[in-house]
Design a protein around this motif. Structure first.
Motif, short mmCIF file in Angstrom:
data_model
loop_
_atom_site.label_atom_id
_atom_site.label_comp_id
_atom_site.label_asym_id
_atom_site.label_seq_id
_atom_site.Cartn_x
_atom_site.Cartn_y
_atom_site.Cartn_z
N LYS B 448 -7.86 5.21 -13.22
CA LYS B 448 -8.53 6.30 -12.51
C LYS B 448 -8.20 6.26 -11.00
O LYS B 448 -8.13 7.29 -10.35
N CYS B 449 -8.01 5.06 -10.48
CA CYS B 449 -7.72 4.93 -9.04
C CYS B 449 -6.35 5.51 -8.69
O CYS B 449 -6.06 5.72 -7.52
N GLU B 450 -5.52 5.74 -9.71
CA GLU B 450 -4.17 6.22 -9.43
C GLU B 450 -4.00 7.70 -9.73
O GLU B 450 -2.92 8.25 -9.61
N GLN B 451 -5.07 8.32 -10.15
CA GLN B 451 -4.91 9.71 -10.56
C GLN B 451 -4.58 10.61 -9.37
O GLN B 451 -4.94 10.30 -8.23
N GLU B 452 -3.93 11.70 -9.72
CA GLU B 452 -3.52 12.69 -8.73
C GLU B 452 -4.65 13.00 -7.76
O GLU B 452 -5.77 13.29 -8.18
N GLY B 453 -4.37 12.91 -6.50
CA GLY B 453 -5.36 13.35 -5.51
C GLY B 453 -6.42 12.32 -5.16
O GLY B 453 -7.27 12.59 -4.32
N VAL B 454 -6.40 11.17 -5.80
CA VAL B 454 -7.43 10.17 -5.45
C VAL B 454 -7.07 9.51 -4.12
O VAL B 454 -7.83 9.59 -3.16
N CYS B 455 -5.93 8.91 -4.05
CA CYS B 455 -5.56 8.22 -2.80
C CYS B 455 -4.83 9.19 -1.88
O CYS B 455 -3.79 9.74 -2.24
N PRO B 456 -5.35 9.42 -0.69
CA PRO B 456 -4.73 10.42 0.19
C PRO B 456 -3.32 10.02 0.64
O PRO B 456 -2.54 10.88 1.03
N VAL B 457 -3.01 8.71 0.60
CA VAL B 457 -1.66 8.32 1.03
C VAL B 457 -0.78 7.90 -0.16
O VAL B 457 0.31 7.36 0.03
N GLY B 458 -1.28 8.14 -1.35
CA GLY B 458 -0.45 7.94 -2.54
C GLY B 458 -0.27 6.49 -2.98
O GLY B 458 0.68 6.15 -3.69
N ILE B 459 -1.21 5.62 -2.61
CA ILE B 459 -1.13 4.23 -3.07
C ILE B 459 -1.57 4.17 -4.54
O ILE B 459 -2.39 4.95 -4.99
N LYS B 460 -0.97 3.23 -5.29
CA LYS B 460 -1.33 3.06 -6.70
C LYS B 460 -2.04 1.70 -6.88
O LYS B 460 -1.40 0.68 -7.18
N PRO B 461 -3.34 1.67 -6.67
CA PRO B 461 -4.03 0.37 -6.66
C PRO B 461 -3.86 -0.45 -7.94
O PRO B 461 -3.58 -1.65 -7.87
N HIS B 462 -3.98 0.19 -9.11
CA HIS B 462 -3.88 -0.57 -10.36
C HIS B 462 -2.53 -1.27 -10.46
O HIS B 462 -2.43 -2.45 -10.81
N THR B 463 -1.49 -0.53 -10.11
CA THR B 463 -0.14 -1.09 -10.18
C THR B 463 0.01 -2.26 -9.21
O THR B 463 0.63 -3.28 -9.54
N LEU B 464 -0.60 -2.13 -8.03
CA LEU B 464 -0.49 -3.22 -7.05
C LEU B 464 -1.27 -4.44 -7.52
O LEU B 464 -0.85 -5.59 -7.30
N ILE B 465 -2.40 -4.21 -8.17
CA ILE B 465 -3.19 -5.34 -8.70
C ILE B 465 -2.34 -6.11 -9.71
O ILE B 465 -2.26 -7.34 -9.68
#
Ligand code: SF4
Ligand code: SF4
Ligand code: SF4
Lengths: 175, 784
Positions: B448-465
Motif C-alpha cells: 500500500k505504501c507504494e501505490q500510485e500517488g502515495v509518496c509525493p517523490v515516488g519512493i517505494k518503501p516496501h521495495t527499500l525495506i
C-alpha cells in the motif's frame, strides 16, 4: 479534518475537534462518572511519555483507569493502581450496556477518555462501536491522531503539539 | 442416508435417444452404516437455531462498524449511526451481523467451490468409485464432520458429491439471506453465520480427504517429512517455477511432468501459501517460499521465471507484477483468468512458443496437466535468456533513494501496521540500514505504501525495506513438517481422557493468514511457549509456515524440536487451509471415539460435549481473509473459542461473555437435571487481543472447561496464573471465578491464591464437578 489512516472514512457523525485543551479538563471535571481506558500504544513513544500524562490526568481528575493488555503493570510502575484490567473489547462491550459501570451500581459511566488505544484501526473500531451502541456515553480520544468516531478528538498532531495539549489538560486538572 | 445413483456420459446414444453431456440422477441409494441416525441429518438453516441461541445467550455480539453507513442497495446510502434504521428497516446490529454473514458465505463458498472443482477433476480421472483413504487402519473415523453434519458415511469420491450437493444448497440459501429486505434480527443473522461456518468445515473436509486419498498425501502421519522453507532455500541458478494459491492440481501437473520427463533435478519448483503446502505433501522436491505476505517480495526478487496461479489469496495485480520482472504468468482456473487468453485447447508447443517469444505475457490453461507441461517447458527455455533481474535495489541505490524522503508521513498513513518508514529512511540515508531492515518482519507486504500517488517523490518503501534486508533473506533457510492430514483414532484414544479431564491443559490451533500486527515470529513464539507447557499445538496454512520460519535456542525449527504427534507437547501441522477440518475433526473424534457419543447427524449433542469438555482454542493471529472468518465460525458453532490479532477487529464483531454475570455461566448437571454454576468457561467465543502478551494470557484461560477435574483445573490454573504473572505482572483478578474448590488451586501457589480468594469473599462452588450440558434433552435423570 482527515482521519490519520488514509483509507478510513467515518460517515456523517464526526468528532468535535479539541482546539483548546482546557475544554477537556472542563469536561472531565463536569462528568459525574468518568472512566479512563489506557492502552499499550501509550508506551510506544518516548519511553512512555504519553503514559506519564495519562497517570497525571487520571490522578488529578480522579478518573478511575481501566488498563488493557499488559498496561496495569506499567501503570503501577508509575504509581497508579488501575481500577481494573480488561481487554479493549471487554471494556468497550461492557460500556455499551447502560446498566453497567465499574462501580457495579447500575448507573452507567457518562464520559470515557481513551489514551493509547491502538493500533489506530482498533481504536477506530472501538470508537465506532461506542458511538453506535452506547448513546448514553460521550467519548474523548486523547491520542495523537484524529479519531472521528469519538465525541471529541485532537486533530492530527505533531508529537510536540500533542504533549503540549496533554500537559495543558493535566495542569488544568492539577490546579 | 445414502448416495444418489448418478449416471453420467459425455455422449449417450440409444435407439430412441441421442444426447450430449448426459446426466441422470435417480434419488438416493440406501446405504446404511451401523450407527443409528441422530436428530439432524443435513440440517437446514433453522435446524440448529436453538443451539446457536444457547451459545449466543452466553456470548453476546459486540459490533464494530467501520463507518456509519450502509451502501448495499440503491435505497441507500443509509445512515445507521446512533440507533437509526436504513430505508429497508435494518439497524446497525442487523447490518453488521449481515456483513459477518456475507463474509462467512464468501469464505465457505470459496472452499466449497474449491472442493467441487477438485472433486470433479478427481472423479474424471479416477472415477466415482475411487475409495477414500485418509489414514488406512489408523483412521477408521475418516470424515467426522461429514458424518456429524450430514449423516453420510462417505466411502468413495462419488459419495462426496452428495455431501457437496447439500452444502451448495445451504450456501445459496444463506447468501440469499443477505439480500435487502430479508432477515432483520441480528441474532438470527448470527445463527446463520454459525450455519455458514459449519458448512465451511464440511466442505473443507471434503476437499482435504479427497485430495489426501487421490494424491497420496501423507495419511494421518505424525512423521510426515520435513520440507525446505524460506526465500533462502530457492536455488535461483535453475529455472524456477513459482506456484501460488490453494487448489493444487495444476502444481501437481508441474511435478508430474518433471518426474515423467526426468527433469526433477533440473527445475526448481516452489510455492507460496496453501498450494505450496499441498504440493509439498505430494512431492518431496517442492520447496516453500513462505506465507502469503511474501508474495510481492518474492515475485519482485525476479527469481521466478514462471509464475503459475490457481485460486484464492493471489494478488489481483499479479500479471502486472510478473511483467515488471519479465516472468511469464500462467493462470489455471476459471475463477482467476487475469484477462489472459484461454489457450487450453491449443497444442503445448504452440503455447510455449508464444510465451517464450514474448508474444503473450501469459496464458490461461485450464487443464492442469497441460498447464504443468507448459510451465516446465517455458521455464526451461526462458531461464537462460531471462536476466534474473529483480526490482530489489542494491544498498547504494537504496541509500540514495532514502535521502529523497521528505518525511511527509503519507506512506505511514497508508500502512496497515503504521511502520515508522520515514525515520528508518532517514537512518538509511545516513548509511545505517538496520532500522529499515528491521521493518522487514512486521511488514505484511501489502504494497500500500507504494501505490500510485502515495509518496509525493515516488519512493517505494516496501521495495527499500526488502533491499535493506537482502543479506538476511539469503539466510532464510528453515524446515517445516509438511501437512500430515487427519489425526489418528489411536491418538484420540490416547489423549481423549487427559484432554477432557484437563490434564493435557489444552489444544491450541494456530491457523489463518499472515496479516500479523508485528513479526510472524510472534506466532512461533506462542507455539513454542505452549508446546513447552505440554499443550497440543495444531497448525495449518500460513501460520504453519510462520511457525517454521523461526529458530529456537538450539538453532532448529520448532518442527525439528517438537514431534508431529497429536499429544502433549506435539506440534501438529495438519496441512493447508482445508486441513483445518482435521482440527475440528479431532475435537469431534474425542466426543465420538473417547466418549462414545453418537456421532451420526447429532450435531447439537457433540457441540455441547466439545463446548463443555474439550479445552481447545483457535488462534488466528494474522487472519485477513473471508475464509478465515468462516473457518472461525465453524469453530464457534462447536463452542470452541477463537482469538484473533488486532487486525481481526476489522471483522467487525466480537462474541464476548461477561464473566461476572453468574446466570449465563450455569450448566445443567445431566446426572440430576439441576442447574450448576461453573464459572465463565470458556469466557469468550471470539476475542480480539491487542498484543501478543494479551493473547498468551487468554489462551490458557480460554482452555478451561466445565468438565475439568480438580487435577486438570489446577494444571490449567497454573499456566494461567504463571503467564499472567509473567506478562501482566500480578495475579489474575478473576481467579475466584475459576477456582471451584480448594483442590483446584495449584499446590505451589496455595498460600497466595488463598489470600486473594479470601479478599474476594470466595466460596467453594456448590457443585464443582457436574456432568455439564446446555441442552435439557440430554438430562439423563429428570428432576423429581
Ligand atoms: S440495504 Fe437497507 S440500509 Fe443498506 S442501503 Fe439498502 S436500504 Fe439502506
Ligand atoms: S508493504 Fe509493508 S511497509 Fe508498505 S504499507 Fe504494507 S505493511 Fe506497510
Ligand atoms: S511518502 Fe515518501 S516522502 Fe513521504 S514519508 Fe513516505 S517515503 Fe518519505
Amino acid at each position: 479534518m482527515e482521519p490519520w489512516q488514509k483509507a478510513e472514512i467515518p460517515g456523517p457523525v464526526k468528532a468535535v475537534l479539541i482546539t483548546r485543551p482546557e475544554v477537556v479538563a472542563v469536561l472531565i471535571k463536569r462528568a459525574k462518572r468518568p472512566l479512563f481506558v489506557v492502552g499499550t500504544e501509550a508506551l510506544k513513544e518516548e519511553g512512555g511519555k504519553p503514559l506519564d500524562y495519562a497517570v497525571r490526568i487520571a490522578k488529578a481528575g480522579k478518573v478511575p483507569v481501566v488498563a488493557t493488555a499488559q498496561m496495569a503493570m506499567e501503570l503501577k510502575k508509575r504509581g497508579l493502581q488501575p481500577a481494573a484490567r480488561m481487554a479493549m473489547v471487554e471494556i468497550c462491550s461492557r460500556l455499551t450496556d447502560p446498566k453497567w459501570s465499574l462501580h457495579g451500581d447500575g448507573q452507567p459511566h457518562d464520559l470515557v477518555l481513551m489514551l493509547g488505544l491502538g493500533p489506530y484501526y482498533m481504536e477506530w473500531l472501538m470508537g465506532s462501536g461506542l458511538k453506535s451502541f452506547a448513546p448514553h456515553l460521550r467519548t474523548i480520544s486523547l491520542n495523537r491522531f484524529y479519531q472521528p468516531h469519538c465525541s471529541w478528538s485532537f486533530p492530527n498532531l505533531s508529537a510536540e503539539e500533542w504533549y503540549k495539549n496533554l500537559e495543558k489538560i493535566a495542569e488544568e486538572l492539577e490546579k | 442416508m445414502g448416495s444418489k445413483l448418478r449416471i453420467r456420459a459425455d455422449e449417450l446414444q440409444l435407439p430412441w435417444l441421442k444426447a450430449k453431456g448426459f446426466e441422470l440422477s435417480l434419488g438416493r441409494v440406501a446405504r446404511e452404516w451401523e450407527e443409528e441416525e441422530g436428530p439432524t441429518p443435513m440440517p437446514d438453516i433453522a435446524s440448529l437455531r436453538e443451539w446457536d441461541k444457547r451459545l449466543l445467550k452466553r456470548y453476546k455480539p459486540f459490533y464494530l462498524p467501520f463507518c456509519d453507513l450502509c451502501c448495499l442497495c440503491t435505497f441507500g446510502k443509509c445512515d445507521l449511526s446512533k440507533g437509526k434504521r436504513g430505508a429497508c428497516g435494518i439497524d446497525m446490529g442487523g447490518q453488521l451481523s449481515r456483513i459477518v454473514l456475507l463474509s462467512c458465505c464468501i469464505g465457505a463458498s470459496t472452499h466449497c467451490g474449491h472442493a467441487r472443482h477438485m472433486l470433479d477433476e478427481l472423479i474424471e480421472k479416477y472415477g466415482r468409485d475411487y475409495p477414500l483413504d485418509v489414514g488406512g487402519e489408523n483412521v477408521y473415523l475418516e470424515a467426522p464432520i461429514i458424518r456429524l453434519v450430514t449423516g453420510i458415511k462417505p466411502r468413495t469420491l462419488g459419495d462426496l458429491e452428495d455431501v457437496l450437493d447439500y452444502c451448495e444448497t445451504e450456501l445459496v440459501h444463506l447468501l440469499s439471506c443477505v439480500h435487502t429486505g430479508q432477515e432483520g434480527d441480528n441474532l438470527d443473522f448470527e445463527s446463520k453465520v454459525f450455519h455458514a461456518g459449519m458448512i465451511d468445515h464440511v466442505v473443507m473436509e471434503v476437499a482435504d480427504i479427497a485430495q489426501v486419498s487421490a494424491f497420496g498425501f501423507p495419511k494421518a502421519d505424525p512423521e510426515a517429512h520435513l520440507v525446505e522453507l524460506g526465500m533462502g532455500v530457492i536455488d535461483s541458478s535453475k529455472p524456477v517455477i513459482l506456484v501460488i494459491g490453494h487448489n493444487v492440481p495444476p502444481a501437481i501437473g508441474v511435478a508430474d511432468y518433471l518426474a515423467k520427463a526426468g527433469l526433477e533435478d533440473k527445475v526448481e519448483v516452489c510455492g507460496i501459501c496453501c498450494t505450496a503446502i499441498d504440493l509439498s505433501r505430494y512431492s518431496r522436491k517442492a520447496k516453500i517460499v513462505g506465507p502469503i505476505s511474501f508474495q510481492l517480495r518474492f515475485v519482485r526478487s525476479g527469481v521466478a521465471d514462471v509464475i503459475m496461479v490457481d485460486e484464492q489469496c493471489i494478488r489481483t495485480d499479479i500479471l502486472q507484477e510478473a511483467q515488471k520482472v519479465n516472468a511469464v504468468l500462467i493462470t489455471t482456473h476459471y475463477k482467476n483468468l487475469q484477462g489472459l487468453p484461454d489457450r487450453t485447447k491449443d497444442p503445448v508447443d504452440q503455447i510455449v512458443e508464444d510465451l517464450v517469444e514474448g508474444k503473450l505475457p501469459g496464458a490461461a490453461i485450464l487443464d492442469p496437466e497441460k498447464a504443468g507441461e507448459v510451465a516446465v517447458k517455458v521455464a526451461m527455455q526462458i531461464a537462460p535468456k531471462r536476466r534474473k533481474m529483480g526490482l530489489i535495489p542494491t544498498e547504494e541505490r537504496l541509500m540514495e533513494e532514502s535521502r529523497r524522503c521528505t518525511s511527509c508521513f503519507s506512506c505511514v498513513r497508508s500502512c496497515p501496521n503504521t511502520l515508522p518508514i520515514p525515520e528508518a529512511l532517514a537512518e538509511a540515508g545516513r548509511g545505517n540500514l538496520k532500522p529499515l531492515s528491521d521493518l522487514y518482519e512486521p511488514c505484511v507486504g501489502c504494497g500500500k505504501c507504494e501505490q500510485e500517488g502515495v509518496c509525493p517523490v515516488g519512493i517505494k518503501p516496501h521495495t527499500l525495506i526488502v533491499g535493506a534486508h537482502r543479506r538476511e533473506i539469503a539466510e532464510e533457510k528453515f524446515k517445516m513438517r509438511t501437512g500430515r492430514g487427519a489425526i489418528q483414532d489411536i491418538e484420540i484414544r490416547r489423549v481423549g481422557q487427559p484432554i477432557v479431564m484437563g490434564e493435557i491443559p489444552g489444544v491450541v490451533a494456530f491457523v489463518g493468514c499472515s496479516n500479523f500486527p508485528g513479526s510472524w515470529k510472534e506466532v512461533a513464539r506462542m507455539a513454542e511457549e505452549f508446546a513447552r507447557r505440554k499443550y497440543i499445538i495444531c497448525t495449518t496454512g500460513c501460520s504453519a509456515m510462520a511457525i517454521g520460519m523461526y529458530r529456537d535456542e538450539n538453532g532448529q525449527s520448532l518442527y525439528e524440536t517438537y514431534p508431529g504427534v497429536f499429544d502433549a507437547g506435539g506440534i501438529v501441522n495438519c496441512g493447508s487451509c482445508v486441513s483445518n477440518s482435521h482440527i475440528a475433526g479431532a475435537a469431534i473424534k474425542i466426543a465420538s471415539i473417547f466418549a462414545k457419543r453418537r456421532l451420526r447427524a447429532n450435531y447439537e449433542e457433540i457441540a455441547d460435549y466439545i463446548h463443555n469438555r474439550v479445552g481447545a482454542v483457535g488462534v488466528a493471529w494474522g487472519a485477513y481473509s473471508q475464509k478465515a472468518s468462516s473457518i472461525a465460525s465453524g469453530f464457534w458453532r462447536l463452542g470452541i473459542p477463537v482469538i484473533v490479532g488486532p487486525h481481526g477487529s476489522k471483522y467487525r464483531r466480537a462474541l464476548l461473555g461477561r464473566k461476572e454475570d453468574r446466570e449465563v455461566w450455569k450448566v445443567i448437571d445431566a446426572r440430576t437435571g439441576k442447574e450448576a454454576y461453573v464459572g465463565p468457561v470458556p469466557e469468550h467465543l471470539f476475542f480480539m487481543a491487542e498484543t501478543v502478551e494479551e493473547a498468551m494470557v487468554a489462551i490458557p484461560k480460554l482452555c478451561m472447561r466445565a468438565s475439568d477435574t480438580t487435577k486438570g483445573r489446577s494444571i490449567k490454573l497454573n499456566h494461567y496464573i504463571d503467564l499472567h504473572r509473567r506478562l501482566f505482572g500480578d495475579l489474575p483478578d478473576d481467579l475466584h471465578l475459576f477456582v471451584r474448590t480448594v483442590a483446584d488451586i495449584p499446590v505451589t501457589m496455595k498460600e497466595e491464591v488463598m489470600a486473594f480468594l479470601k479478599e474476594k469473599g470466595w466460596k467453594e462452588f456448590e457443585n464443582p464437578n457436574p456432568d455439564p450440558t446446555l441442552v435439557p434433552r440430554l438430562i439423563r435423570v429428570k428432576e423429581g
